[in-house]
Design an enzyme around this catalytic site. Structure first.
Site, PDB file in Angstrom:
ATOM      1  N   LYS A  80      42.333  48.354  67.195  1.00 13.48           N
ATOM      2  CA  LYS A  80      42.033  48.286  65.755  1.00 13.48           C
ATOM      3  C   LYS A  80      40.931  47.247  65.528  1.00 13.48           C
ATOM      4  CE  LYS A  80      44.554  47.685  61.368  1.00 13.48           C
ATOM      5  NZ  LYS A  80      45.896  47.547  60.768  1.00 13.48           N
ATOM      6  N   SER A 155      47.475  50.994  57.484  1.00  8.18           N
ATOM      7  CA  SER A 155      46.062  50.771  57.629  1.00  8.18           C
ATOM      8  C   SER A 155      45.521  51.074  59.034  1.00  8.18           C
ATOM      9  CB  SER A 155      45.734  49.322  57.293  1.00  8.18           C
ATOM     10  OG  SER A 155      46.365  48.432  58.199  1.00  8.18           O
ATOM     11  N   SER A 179      51.779  49.132  58.752  1.00  8.85           N
ATOM     12  CA  SER A 179      50.517  49.735  59.162  1.00  8.85           C
ATOM     13  C   SER A 179      50.456  50.261  60.591  1.00  8.85           C
ATOM     14  CB  SER A 179      49.376  48.749  58.955  1.00  8.85           C
ATOM     15  OG  SER A 179      49.036  48.742  57.602  1.00  8.85           O
TER      16      SER A 179
END
Ligand code: GLN
Length: 491
Positions: A80, A155, A179
């Protein structure tokens, strides 16, 4: 081109050691897939093609010397884009940090580098990890591989879409309020939010420091344990870090799960916005565990709504503090041609931050202000203490809880999930209690809806119960097999 997609991480690792294919061939195969599909998926912000090929080449040289390598050596994965990678762009999916090249590595990335993992690139996300659909990325949306017109969740939406579409063999995401678990559920993956403190947060851009945790997204339960083994290491420079104190997670599977008690919080299943197909998949999962000799115990949990409110107050307050450093002077984007310092601050933040982040900053500032602190932040902190107490009590009676991850499967891009008056954030309320309590929670795929969209279940346990959550999840996975892969994407 080699066919790696149906191999789990252990099989990939063994195939590399047997020289069925080389690490370079494996990296090429994944990059080739990225080249074919990425235009439709949009999982990556930055591709690190050259670094990947160099790392793969090095692994092949080490393998040629017959050296014993760590389990993830040569396996292509991705991170990420809020995980700092020295010398590699780390944008947080924000204009504010779109040119940030960290001079240091996040501790988790350092651990994976030591494992000789092959880094494919940095993955799309909601800006500064605030959001639940990856649509608040400043750059582009990410598409759900199961239906390109739908969100992948967020997310960590890029982390989920990349693994689900075969554009990475595993990934890391971060989970503040869900997330990792929520995009894992919407993209048919296994996603773990580890116990708070199990994995270091150093070098991971802070959203809400008392809630943030990094964890793996993988296709299988055993893959997940293998990645957790690599990153659950104590970091003396993160005050909360404890690392794994017990045996390897990959070894968790030698034993069958104890015939324990699975708590079933009735209130979580009563909400009228819980999609009927999600509900029936979860009820089937409960029946499965019952048929395996587990006792299903209905439990009364009353803090779900309070968790939703407390989470958004606390995370926004901490997010507001974390975002103060991006003022156009110390860090990040600076607005040009301003006449005063005040104007630089204002315009830098106005120009470089998206609406979702601004909303959190305003909310955080409001709840921390002198006149509101007592009514909001203080109350939320008290509510958090109540949630912790409730879960501690419930885990005296049960070994794990089984709950929904989200109320609905993935929803169309550009829309909000259906909700029942709880506001735009209520669809992801089920993941918030584990965040507030610091307890681990695992999202596990349980099937597809009639429309072909993945549904996940959430298994929660008390702090440091990852071994038993993995065992429970593997019992399910072994009996049901993996859910069907998403349809192939054509250019
Ligand atoms: N959807 C939640 C939020 O927007 C969770 C985000 C996260 O876990 N990073 O705050």
């Amino acid at each position: 081109m080699i066919d790696y997609k149906d191999l789990n991480l252990k099989q990939l690792s063994e195939a590399l050691r047997r020289r069925d294919f080389s690490a370079v061939e494996l990296a090429e195969a994944v990059l080739d897939r990225i080249d074919r599909q990425e235009i439709r998926i949009g999982a990556y912000i930055t591709l690190t093609r050259e670094t990947a090929m160099e790392q793969a080449g090095r692994v092949d040289q080490l393998l040629a010397k017959d050296l014993t390598l760590p389990p993830l050596a040569g396996i292509p994965g991705a991170l990420k884009d809020n995980i700092a990678t020295r010398g590699i762009l780390t944008t947080n999916a924000s204009r504010m940090t779109e040119n940030f090249i960290p001079p240091y590595d996040a501790f988790v990335w350092r651990l994976l580098r030591q494992q000789e993992m092959v880094l494919l690139g940095k993955l799309n996300m909601d800006e500064f990890a605030m959001g639940h659909s990856t649509e608040s990325s400043a750059f582009h949306p990410t598409h759900n591989p199961y239906d390109l017109e739908r969100v992948p969740g967020g997310s960590s939406g890029g982390s989920a879409a990349a693994v689900a579409s075969g554009e990475a063999c595993f990934s890391l995401g971060s989970d503040t309020g869900g997330s990792i678990r929520q995009p894992a559920a919407l993209c048919g993956l296994v996603g773990l939010r580890p116990t708070y403190g199990l994995v270091s947060r150093r070098g991971v851009t802070a959203f809400a420091s008392s809630l943030d945790q990094v964890g793996p997204l993988t296709r299988t339960v055993r893959d997940n344990a293998m990645v957790l083994d690599a990153i659950a290491v104590r970091d003396i420079k993160d005050v909360h870090s404890v690392g794994n104190q017990g045996t390897s997670y990959a070894d968790a599977f030698a034993d069958r799960p104890a015939k324990g008690v699975i708590g079933w919080p009735e209130s979580y299943f009563k909400s009228d916005d819980l999609d009927p197909q999600v509900r029936s998949h979860l009820e089937a999962a409960l029946k499965f565990y019952e048929s395996e000799g587990m006792r299903i115990l209905p439990v009364d949990l009353r803090t779900l709504d309070a968790s939703l409110a407390a989470y958004y107050i606390i995370s926004s307050a901490e997010g507001f503090s974390a975002m103060n450093r991006y003022d156009g002077i110390h860090y990040g984007y600076r607005s040009q041609d301003n006449e005063s310092l005040e104007a630089i601050y204002t315009h830098s933040r106005t120009e470089a931050l998206g609406a979702e982040v601004k909303q959190r900053i305003l909310l955080g500032c409001f709840v921390l202000s002198e006149e509101n602190y007592h009514d909001y932040f203080w109350k939320a902190a008290q509510a958090r203490a109540l949630v912790i107490k409730e879960f501690e009590e419930v885990f005296q009676r049960c070994d794990a809880l089984l709950t929904p991850v989200t109320a609905t499967p993935a929803w169309p891009l550009g829309t909000l999930p259906e909700e029942s008056g709880g506001g735009k954030y209520s669809n992801d309320r089920f993941t918030l209690p584990a965040s507030l309590t610091g307890m681990p929670a695992l999202s596990v795929p349980v099937g597809l809806t009639k429309e072909g969209l993945p549904v996940g279940m959430q298994l929660m346990g008390k702090r440091f119960s990852e071994h038993s959550l993995y065992r429970l999840a593997a019992l399910y996975e072994d009996a049901h097999g993996l859910i069907p892969a998403p349809p192939e994407v054509s250019k």
